[in-house]
Structures are given as structure tokens and as C-alpha cells.
Enzyme design. Structure first.
Site, PDB file in Angstrom:
ATOM      1  N   CYS A 147       0.827  -1.199   0.000  1.00 33.31           N
ATOM      2  CA  CYS A 147       0.000   0.000   0.000  1.00 33.31           C
ATOM      3  C   CYS A 147       0.869   1.259   0.000  1.00 33.31           C
ATOM      4  O   CYS A 147       1.499   1.560  -1.001  1.00 33.31           O
ATOM      5  CB  CYS A 147      -1.003  -0.012   1.149  1.00 33.31           C
ATOM      6  SG  CYS A 147      -2.308   1.222   0.939  1.00 33.31           S
ATOM      7  N   GLU A 187      -2.713  -8.617   3.654  1.00 33.02           N
ATOM      8  CA  GLU A 187      -3.035  -9.088   5.003  1.00 33.02           C
ATOM      9  C   GLU A 187      -4.521  -8.935   5.318  1.00 33.02           C
ATOM     10  O   GLU A 187      -4.996  -9.407   6.345  1.00 33.02           O
ATOM     11  CB  GLU A 187      -2.173  -8.362   6.047  1.00 33.02           C
ATOM     12  CG  GLU A 187      -2.477  -6.883   6.244  1.00 33.02           C
ATOM     13  CD  GLU A 187      -1.865  -5.992   5.170  1.00 33.02           C
ATOM     14  OE1 GLU A 187      -1.236  -6.526   4.236  1.00 33.02           O
ATOM     15  OE2 GLU A 187      -2.022  -4.765   5.266  1.00 33.02           O
ATOM     16  N   HIS A 190      -4.078  -4.574   0.182  1.00 33.45           N
ATOM     17  CA  HIS A 190      -3.566  -5.083   1.460  1.00 33.45           C
ATOM     18  C   HIS A 190      -3.676  -6.606   1.473  1.00 33.45           C
ATOM     19  O   HIS A 190      -4.753  -7.145   1.771  1.00 33.45           O
ATOM     20  CB  HIS A 190      -4.386  -4.507   2.622  1.00 33.45           C
ATOM     21  CG  HIS A 190      -4.117  -3.066   2.881  1.00 33.45           C
ATOM     22  ND1 HIS A 190      -3.097  -2.633   3.702  1.00 33.45           N
ATOM     23  CD2 HIS A 190      -4.707  -1.944   2.411  1.00 33.45           C
ATOM     24  CE1 HIS A 190      -3.082  -1.312   3.738  1.00 33.45           C
ATOM     25  NE2 HIS A 190      -4.050  -0.876   2.956  1.00 33.45           N
TER      26      HIS A 190
END
Lengths: 216, 261
Positions: free
Chosen positions: A88, A192, A190
Site C-alpha cells: 500500500c 493481510e 492489502h
């Protein structure tokens, strides 16, 4: 299942005061690595893999990286073609310049500008978007072309060299979703926060660079 | 193409999910973390936890819930309820929440929005607006869980919170909330068309058609639902399939962590 081959890898997650690193740490742990959060330049010396996460604005990010004297060490690390993953803001910070809230010089590892998303749609670009793979790379092992990943951003990377772009997402523009150059990779989304396929990105990147322990 | 999101919402009181959730497959249906894990597994796109605990002096229970969720759930989640300062927000974000949501506190002190946006970025500031369409057709903002009228126009307030830095609006209609009879489409549309940030429709979801309507007619960017998923009668992927069949872009692939890793 986590991969035992990743257990001995020295994974450094750079903390430059950007706040929430917990989800990145947990994602990397979930795929079987034991990451260390570090904010000092010396941490890069011994690292097998460095991850630069981040949210927020480019100006703050660069300010924080400078304040912690991380700019030069990151440059040297990447110049040595050692494994580096940006996420990001960790992608946008690699660009030449960001136009977010002025004109802010960034790390200039990847040539191009960080520009505002085109008008006509809701901004931030927030949610799960389809990611089109432009070419095959080990980073996408086990991830179908067109799988969705979670984006949250208002500016995007307009890359000078289209060869750097390995995946895009459509949001009124071809939004750079994943870049790769040598052992440097970075995602606008993202991983994650992108479910199982997101974790697979971390796993793929770490696995790809677990064989030779980088170039230390 | 950017998909529309289905957001699952849990009301949490002292660390326990309320609203009578009855999942046979869960050992502990009152544990928000276990429910969040299940919803993630079933294909939900995002989650919201609203802490309705009467006293917010002791935040340890919520912090523990947020931490355990961040340990197990790798999709975005928002936490709200009684957050009154940027330090309250920081605690939630540092514990692993991706976004925080504020409602009454934002009406009482709008600067809180800008403070949060400045410190943490707009992307993690969700302003929740509870509104009611009154008999005269006006759309009024309510606070304190929908009990107290403010005299503020919902569309004007929505514009103001965006100007102050909100990255997203979670809009609940007090007219439709709890009835499972459909979202408030005129209210949703009025707010969504007035602002440039994503709007989450909330209040009234009873089936997939309601969600389709909220997106096509209400122009919502995401739909929030609490009770309809809680009893397992509307499996999340079934709802998504119906929405996709109606022409709405949805995230349909949904892999198990253990299969992919």
C-alpha cells in the site's frame, strides 16, 4: 498450513510509526515465518526479507522514514537486489514523487508519479477489486487470475515503465495493483486483509526468497 | 471491477454477541471472535463490531476481542461504540482494527472526525449516521442509539462529515432498522448521491432482494446486515449468488486458508 521452510527466514517488518502493523505481523506469522518488527537502520543488514507496510499519506511516510534515517539504508538494500516487499503506502513510497497534498519527493526506486484516482467514482477506492494478472510470476502461484483483493486508497501509482506492472485493477483507470522488479515487489492492495489469497501473496514472496537467504 | 461488499455486524455487550445468534455448529455462539471467523470462512467481505457495553471505562474486554480477531481473521474489520477521543481510536487501531466508527461523539464534537482523520488517515474513519425520515419528509439525524433527535439534516450532516475527513459513512435508517423489510432506499440514495465517499446501507435487511435494491436503487456501495446471517437461514454465499445474478459485481471466489496455504 504454514510452511516450515519459512521458519528460519529473517523477516523484518519496518516500523516507522505508521500505526497498525499488527495485521501484517499476524499474516506473516500465519504463513509460517517469524517476523521481527524493527525501526532502526541496522535491522536491514541481517534481513533476508524486508517488508515496508503502511497507511496514511505520502508526506508523513517520507517524513517518518527520514526521521528514522531509513531512507539511505532502504536505497542500499534495494540497490543490492535484496528481497523487499512494499504494501500500500509501502508501494507508493517507492515512487519518484507523490502528488498527494502537494508535491512530495519519495524514495525514487520506481520511476513515476503517485496521482489522484480519476473523478467520477467514490474515493477512497475501498473494497475488494478484481486483480488482473499481466504476466505470470511466482508471486501469483496458486492465485487465480481475476481473484479479488482488498484496496483502500485515494492515490495510485502511474508507472513510467509499464514493465514494472505485473497486475492491475480497474477503477476508472488501470490502477497499478502489483509491481515487480528483480527481487522487489509491492502491492497497492492489502494482502493481510485479502483473505486466503492475500496470505498466499506473503507465502509466495517469502518462499521465493527463502532458498538463498538473500544476498547478504 | 470493484465489487459491492456485504458487511456482517455484531452488537457486543461485555465481550458477548447479543441478538440471539443460534448457530448449531458453533461451540460458543456468543463469542464474537468465533463468529467473525465463521463469517470470514463463509465468505463475508468485511465485519463491524459495535460495542454496546453501558460503561466504556474498562476497555480491556473490547481490546482483547479486537486483538483475538486480528489474530484469526484476515479481512477488514471496524470497531465502534463509545469511542470519544483520538486516543480511544488509537487503542482500537493499534489492537488490530482496520477502521473505527463514531456516531454520537461525532455529532457532539465534530472536530473528533478531523482529529482522527488527521492522525490516522481518512481511510480508517467511518462516521455512523442514524437517521429517521419524519412525517414531513425531512431526514433527521438521531444520536444515543437512535433515541435523541438532533434537528440536523442527514444529507447536510453527511456532507459535513466527509468535509471533515470521514472516509466512509455507515447509514442506518431508524425507520427500517429491525424490521427485516428492506433498507430505506430514498434515504440511502439521498446520502450516497450527496457524498463522494462510500456509503454502507444499514437497517432493514431481510433477504437478498433487499440488498440488491439497496445497491441498485439506493446507490449504496456496501450493505450491512446483522440478524439475517445470524441464524444460518440465509447463507452468505447464497445471498452473494443472488446479487451476482442481478448483475451486481460480487467477490465470489472464496478460499479456505488451509486450502490455499
Amino acid at each position: 498450513m504454514s510452511d516450515p521452510r519459512l521458519a528460519d527466514l529473517d523477516v523484518i517488518i519496518l516500523d516507522y510509526g505508521a500505526g497498525n502493523l499488527r495485521s501484517v505481523v499476524r499474516a506473516v506469522e500465519r504463513v509460517g515465518a517469524k517476523p521481527e518488527v524493527a525501526s532502526v537502520p541496522a535491522a536491514l543488514d541481517e534481513a533476508d526479507v524486508v517488508i515496508l507496510p503502511g497507511v496514511g499519506a505520502a508526506a508523513d511516510t517520507m517524513h517518518n522514514l527520514r526521521a528514522r534515517q531509513l531512507v539511505e539504508p532502504i536505497h542500499e538494500y534495494i540497490a543490492a537486489d535484496r528481497p523487499f516487499l512494499g504494501v500500500c503506502m509501502g508501494l507508493q513510497a517507492l515512487m519518484t514523487v507523490s502528488l498527494e497534498g502537494g508535491e512530495h519527493p519519495c524514495l525514487d526506486v520506481l520511476e513515476g508519479q503517485v496521482v489522484r484516482l480519476p473523478e467520477g467514482r467514490k474515493i477512497p477506492h475501498m473494497g475488494w477489486n478484481r486483480v488482473e494478472q499481466r504476466r505470470s510470476t511466482p508471486l501469483f502461484d496458486g492465485i487465480p487470475d481475476g481473484a479479488h483483493f482488498y484496496f483502500v486508497h485515494s492515490y495510485y501509482c502511474d508507472m513510467a515503465d509499464p514493465n514494472d506492472v505485473v497486475a492491475i485493477a480497474d477503477y476508472g483507470a488501470d490502477v497499478t495493483a502489483v509491481v515487480e522488479r528483480g527481487r522487489l515487489a509491492a502491492t497497492q492492495f492489502h494482502p493481510e486483509k485479502s483473505g486466503a489469497y492475500g496470505l498466499r501473496i506473503y507465502r509466495n514472496f517469502l518462499l521465493e526468497h527463502s532458498g538463498n537467504g538473500g544476498s547478504r | 471491477m470493484l465489487t459491492k461488499r456485504i458487511i456482517g455486524c455484531f452488537d457486543v455487550d461485555n465481550g458477548r454477541v447479543v441478538k440471539g445468534i443460534s448457530f448449531v455448529e458453533l461451540r460458543d455462539a456468543g463469542d464474537p471472535v468465533e463468529l467473525a471467523t465463521l463469517y470470514d470462512h463463509e465468505g463475508i467481505d468485511e465485519l463491524v463490531f459495535l460495542d454496546i457495553t453501558a460503561s466504556h471505562e474498562d476497555r480491556n474486554t473490547v481490546v482483547d476481542m479486537v486483538r483475538r480477531t486480528a489474530d484469526r481473521v484476515f479481512i477488514p474489520f471496524t470497531v465502534g461504540g463509545g469511542l470519544r477521543s483520538d486516543d480511544d481510536m488509537r487503542l482500537m487501531l493499534e489492537s488490530g482494527a482496520d477502521k473505527i466508527t463514531i456516531n454520537t461523539a461525532a455529532v457532539e464534537r465534530p472536530e473528533l472526525i478531523s482529529e482522527g482523520a488527521h492522525r490516522f488517515g481518512s481511510q480508517c474513519i467511518v462516521v455512523a449516521i442514524d437517521a429517521r425520515t419524519e412525517a414531513d419528509g425531512s431526514m433527521q439525524v438521531y444520536t444515543h442509539g437512535g433515541r435523541r433527535p438532533t434537528g440536523i439534516d442527514a444529507v447536510e450532516w453527511a456532507k459535513e462529515v466527509v468535509e471533515r475527513g470521514a472516509g466512509e459513512i455507515m447509514l442506518t435508517s431508524m425507520n427500517t432498522d429491525g424490521h427485516q423489510d428492506g433498507y430505506d432506499l430514498p434515504l440511502t440514495r439521498a446520502v450516497s448521491e450527496a457524498v463522494g465517499v462510500p456509503v454502507i446501507a444499514s437497517g432493514g435487511a431481510g433477504n437478498a432482494q433487499h440488498m440488491i435494491d439497496a445497491i441498485t436503487e439506493g446507490k449504496a456501495d456496501a450493505v450491512l446486515a446483522a440478524s439475517i446471517f445470524h441464524f444460518g437461514t440465509h447463507p452468505i454465499m447464497d445471498v452473494k449468488r443472488q446479487m451476482q445474478a442481478a448483475g451486481i459485481p460480487m467477490r465470489m471466489e472464496h478460499a479456505d486458508y488451509d486450502d490455499v496455504l
